[in-house]
Design a protein around this motif. Structure first.
Motif, PDB file in Angstrom:
ATOM      1  N   GLU A 256       0.820  -1.197   0.000  1.00 19.97           N
ATOM      2  CA  GLU A 256       0.000   0.000   0.000  1.00 19.97           C
ATOM      3  C   GLU A 256       0.862   1.257   0.000  1.00 19.97           C
TER       4      GLU A 256
ATOM      5  N   CYS B 277      -2.772   0.223  -4.033  1.00 14.80           N
ATOM      6  CA  CYS B 277      -2.418  -1.082  -3.502  1.00 14.80           C
ATOM      7  C   CYS B 277      -2.086  -2.014  -4.653  1.00 14.80           C
TER       8      CYS B 277
ATOM      9  N   TRP C 212     -11.146  -1.633  -0.226  1.00 12.29           N
ATOM     10  CA  TRP C 212     -10.579  -0.904   0.897  1.00 12.29           C
ATOM     11  C   TRP C 212     -11.530  -0.926   2.082  1.00 12.29           C
TER      12      TRP C 212
ATOM     13  N   CYS D 250      -6.020  -2.419   2.535  1.00  9.10           N
ATOM     14  CA  CYS D 250      -6.304  -3.015   1.233  1.00  9.10           C
ATOM     15  C   CYS D 250      -6.714  -4.467   1.424  1.00  9.10           C
TER      16      CYS D 250
END
Length: 115
Positions: free
Chosen positions: A6, A22, A36, A95
């Protein structure tokens, strides 16, 4: 073997913008969904946004109209464009990748919005 890398977190003033990215690396096949999630102090982890392999998106109620999720299936990457940020958006953002009946998570990146 699977890692989620990330980037993009940081400190921003209320009303400003930030973009999170990500990248999923390793031997990964047929990712079904990327997205997310976020977790603020004293609260449970909540949905921010997800996007499926076919491009279908889903947003949490608190971010609709302000955040936009996008992905590149050929590169196994997902991004989150955050606009009109509020102090309430302050949280650790994670992520997430789902494929072959398993969930994978990034280490989290801190987003702090000052008022």
């Amino acid at each position: 073997q699977v890692q989620l890398v990330e980037s993009g977190g940081g400190l921003v003033q209320a009303g400003g913008s930030l973009r999170l990215s990500c990248a999923a690396t390793g031997i990964i096949f047929s990712i079904s969904r990327m997205g997310w999630y976020r977790q603020a102090p004293g609260k449970q982890r909540e949905l921010v946004a997800t996007i499926t392999r076919g491009g279908s998106t889903n947003y949490g109620d608190s971010v609709k109209g302000r955040f936009t999720i996008s992905s590149d299936n050929t590169k196994n990457t997902v991004s989150l464009q955050m606009n009109s940020l509020k102090a309430e958006d302050t949280a650790v953002y994670y992520c997430n990748v789902y494929f072959r009946w398993s969930d994978y998570w990034g280490q989290g990146t801190q987003v702090t919005v000052s008022s």
